[in-house]
Motif scaffolding. Structure first.
Motif, PDB file in Angstrom:
ATOM      1  N   ARG A   1      -0.377  10.943   1.741  1.00 24.55           N
ATOM      2  CA  ARG A   1      -0.077   9.668   1.089  1.00 24.55           C
ATOM      3  C   ARG A   1      -0.038   8.534   2.117  1.00 24.55           C
ATOM      4  O   ARG A   1      -0.469   7.413   1.839  1.00 24.55           O
ATOM      5  CB  ARG A   1       1.253   9.757   0.341  1.00 24.55           C
ATOM      6  CG  ARG A   1       1.205  10.634  -0.898  1.00 24.55           C
ATOM      7  CD  ARG A   1       2.553  10.672  -1.610  1.00 24.55           C
ATOM      8  NE  ARG A   1       2.528  11.551  -2.770  1.00 24.55           N
ATOM      9  CZ  ARG A   1       2.142  11.190  -3.984  1.00 24.55           C
ATOM     10  NH1 ARG A   1       1.755   9.943  -4.205  1.00 24.55           N
ATOM     11  NH2 ARG A   1       2.138  12.058  -4.982  1.00 24.55           N
ATOM     12  N   TRP A   2       0.490   8.840   3.312  1.00 24.80           N
ATOM     13  CA  TRP A   2       0.545   7.809   4.358  1.00 24.80           C
ATOM     14  C   TRP A   2      -0.870   7.434   4.806  1.00 24.80           C
ATOM     15  O   TRP A   2      -1.172   6.243   4.985  1.00 24.80           O
ATOM     16  CB  TRP A   2       1.363   8.298   5.542  1.00 24.80           C
ATOM     17  CG  TRP A   2       1.454   7.270   6.629  1.00 24.80           C
ATOM     18  CD1 TRP A   2       2.272   6.182   6.684  1.00 24.80           C
ATOM     19  CD2 TRP A   2       0.660   7.223   7.815  1.00 24.80           C
ATOM     20  NE1 TRP A   2       2.049   5.456   7.829  1.00 24.80           N
ATOM     21  CE2 TRP A   2       1.061   6.070   8.536  1.00 24.80           C
ATOM     22  CE3 TRP A   2      -0.342   8.032   8.354  1.00 24.80           C
ATOM     23  CZ2 TRP A   2       0.493   5.721   9.759  1.00 24.80           C
ATOM     24  CZ3 TRP A   2      -0.906   7.690   9.565  1.00 24.80           C
ATOM     25  CH2 TRP A   2      -0.489   6.550  10.246  1.00 24.80           C
ATOM     26  N   MET A   3      -1.735   8.416   4.964  1.00 26.83           N
ATOM     27  CA  MET A   3      -3.122   8.123   5.338  1.00 26.83           C
ATOM     28  C   MET A   3      -3.804   7.294   4.252  1.00 26.83           C
ATOM     29  O   MET A   3      -4.588   6.380   4.553  1.00 26.83           O
ATOM     30  CB  MET A   3      -3.877   9.423   5.596  1.00 26.83           C
ATOM     31  CG  MET A   3      -3.403  10.181   6.825  1.00 26.83           C
ATOM     32  SD  MET A   3      -4.202  11.797   7.052  1.00 26.83           S
ATOM     33  CE  MET A   3      -5.886  11.281   7.359  1.00 26.83           C
ATOM     34  N   GLN A   4      -3.499   7.598   3.008  1.00 25.39           N
ATOM     35  CA  GLN A   4      -4.036   6.811   1.904  1.00 25.39           C
ATOM     36  C   GLN A   4      -3.537   5.369   1.991  1.00 25.39           C
ATOM     37  O   GLN A   4      -4.303   4.415   1.775  1.00 25.39           O
ATOM     38  CB  GLN A   4      -3.613   7.434   0.580  1.00 25.39           C
ATOM     39  CG  GLN A   4      -4.062   6.684  -0.661  1.00 25.39           C
ATOM     40  CD  GLN A   4      -3.526   7.326  -1.948  1.00 25.39           C
ATOM     41  OE1 GLN A   4      -3.055   8.456  -1.941  1.00 25.39           O
ATOM     42  NE2 GLN A   4      -3.595   6.585  -3.032  1.00 25.39           N
ATOM     43  N   ALA A   5      -2.248   5.203   2.316  1.00 27.47           N
ATOM     44  CA  ALA A   5      -1.674   3.860   2.441  1.00 27.47           C
ATOM     45  C   ALA A   5      -2.299   3.092   3.600  1.00 27.47           C
ATOM     46  O   ALA A   5      -2.552   1.884   3.489  1.00 27.47           O
ATOM     47  CB  ALA A   5      -0.159   3.946   2.632  1.00 27.47           C
ATOM     48  N   GLU A   6      -2.569   3.766   4.711  1.00 28.23           N
ATOM     49  CA  GLU A   6      -3.219   3.111   5.847  1.00 28.23           C
ATOM     50  C   GLU A   6      -4.611   2.614   5.463  1.00 28.23           C
ATOM     51  O   GLU A   6      -4.994   1.483   5.788  1.00 28.23           O
ATOM     52  CB  GLU A   6      -3.320   4.091   7.024  1.00 28.23           C
ATOM     53  CG  GLU A   6      -2.062   4.226   7.837  1.00 28.23           C
ATOM     54  CD  GLU A   6      -1.810   3.000   8.694  1.00 28.23           C
ATOM     55  OE1 GLU A   6      -2.632   2.693   9.576  1.00 28.23           O
ATOM     56  OE2 GLU A   6      -0.774   2.340   8.473  1.00 28.23           O
ATOM     57  N   ALA A   7      -5.370   3.478   4.772  1.00 30.06           N
ATOM     58  CA  ALA A   7      -6.716   3.083   4.351  1.00 30.06           C
ATOM     59  C   ALA A   7      -6.664   1.925   3.368  1.00 30.06           C
ATOM     60  O   ALA A   7      -7.485   0.992   3.434  1.00 30.06           O
ATOM     61  CB  ALA A   7      -7.433   4.280   3.734  1.00 30.06           C
TER      62      ALA A   7
ATOM     63  N   GLY B   1       2.692   5.898  -3.575  1.00 25.27           N
ATOM     64  CA  GLY B   1       3.772   6.771  -3.987  1.00 25.27           C
ATOM     65  C   GLY B   1       4.600   7.310  -2.843  1.00 25.27           C
ATOM     66  O   GLY B   1       5.233   8.371  -2.959  1.00 25.27           O
ATOM     67  N   LEU B   2       4.626   6.569  -1.734  1.00 21.20           N
ATOM     68  CA  LEU B   2       5.361   6.994  -0.543  1.00 21.20           C
ATOM     69  C   LEU B   2       6.607   6.132  -0.378  1.00 21.20           C
ATOM     70  O   LEU B   2       6.531   4.900  -0.492  1.00 21.20           O
ATOM     71  CB  LEU B   2       4.461   6.859   0.686  1.00 21.20           C
ATOM     72  CG  LEU B   2       4.990   7.400   2.020  1.00 21.20           C
ATOM     73  CD1 LEU B   2       5.154   8.907   1.959  1.00 21.20           C
ATOM     74  CD2 LEU B   2       4.022   7.021   3.150  1.00 21.20           C
TER      75      LEU B   2
ATOM     76  N   ALA C   1       0.820  -1.208   0.000  1.00 20.31           N
ATOM     77  CA  ALA C   1       0.000   0.000   0.000  1.00 20.31           C
ATOM     78  C   ALA C   1       0.857   1.262   0.000  1.00 20.31           C
ATOM     79  O   ALA C   1       0.525   2.255  -0.661  1.00 20.31           O
ATOM     80  CB  ALA C   1      -0.933  -0.010   1.210  1.00 20.31           C
ATOM     81  N   VAL C   2       1.951   1.232   0.746  1.00 18.49           N
ATOM     82  CA  VAL C   2       2.872   2.374   0.776  1.00 18.49           C
ATOM     83  C   VAL C   2       3.433   2.631  -0.613  1.00 18.49           C
ATOM     84  O   VAL C   2       3.454   3.760  -1.107  1.00 18.49           O
ATOM     85  CB  VAL C   2       3.995   2.126   1.808  1.00 18.49           C
ATOM     86  CG1 VAL C   2       5.164   3.090   1.592  1.00 18.49           C
ATOM     87  CG2 VAL C   2       3.454   2.286   3.226  1.00 18.49           C
TER      88      VAL C   2
END
Length: 248
Positions: free
Chosen positions: A206-212, A166-167, A161-162
């Protein structure tokens, strides 16, 4: 709240708690190389087999290659399979010590086994390796083993997910930190070189997007439980967390 969101902290903390325990320190003495990283790398990565350090770096994901190579190569005298068994034993013994009085142990072990057994291992090699290790007969030891496996499942999916968000893995570490350390301290522990640079609102987004996305990717794991069992699982895992960290 989804099951994925409701249990991720418990899985992260219980599954990683044994790594700093007296049982893990006893395993480190057997490895014979001082420091946290060598023991952690050889023990956690032992399920991969006696592979080049770059393979371990690829599986771990959030560590710089130089740190993994130094830790992995410094413990090359310990066969990977032996290290995996030793680290598993440390986790199991930690579970036996911490959960000896946990009344819900048998039921939690049963539910964990159903979830872990049904999970799809595609793309999450550390999870597959830890799941393949032999389970103990007693529930407290089995619980820790299965929670470590679930931790590897979520960690592997989180790495996907990360990347998809794009993180850079280093920036994910700087943002998230750990239950014991701030992001910068965790990055230093992993061996990322300074200066770290600014964590911008865009990177945090981007990190919040990866968590979701991680929660979305792991959501099918819980489908093996019906609604009542899912609620029971969350309650038991939360009680387990309290039991583990409420005593010395």
């Amino acid at each position: 709240m989804s099951v994925a969101s409701a249990v991720k902290d418990q899985i992260q903390q219980i599954g990683g708690g044994f790594m700093f325990s007296r049982e893990a320190k006893a395993f480190a003495a057997e490895v014979g190389v001082p420091g946290f990283m060598p023991t952690y790398t050889r023990g956690r990565g032992g399920v991969l087999g006696d592979v080049p350090a770059d393979v371990v770096t690829a599986a771990f994901g959030f560590f710089p290659a130089d740190s993994i190579r130094a830790a992995w190569d410094s413990t090359a005298g310990v066969p990977a399979a032996k290290a995996a068994r030793g680290y598993l034993q440390a986790a199991q013994d930690f579970g036996r010590r911490k959960l000896a009085s946990f009344e819900g142990a048998d039921r939690l072990a049963e539910l964990l086994d159903r979830v872990v057994s049904a999970a799809d291992p595609a793309g999450v090699v550390l999870f597959a390796g830890w799941r393949a290790l032999p389970q103990a007969e007693d529930a407290p030891a089995r619980i820790l083993h299965l929670i470590v496996a679930l931790r590897e499942l979520r960690g592997g999916l989180h790495l996907m997910a990360v990347r998809a968000s794009g993180l850079a893995p280093r920036d994910a570490v700087l943002i998230a930190g750990s239950p014991l350390s701030s992001g910068p301290d965790q990055a230093r522990l992993y061996g990322w070189p300074e200066p770290f640079g600014e964590i911008t609102p865009e990177l945090k987004g981007r990190w919040m997007q990866a968590e979701a996305l991680t929660d979305e990717l792991i959501a099918p794991v819980w489908a093996v439980l019906d609604e009542g069992e899912a609620r029971e699982f969350v309650a038991l895992l939360t009680e387990c967390q309290t039991t583990v960290f409420g005593q010395r």
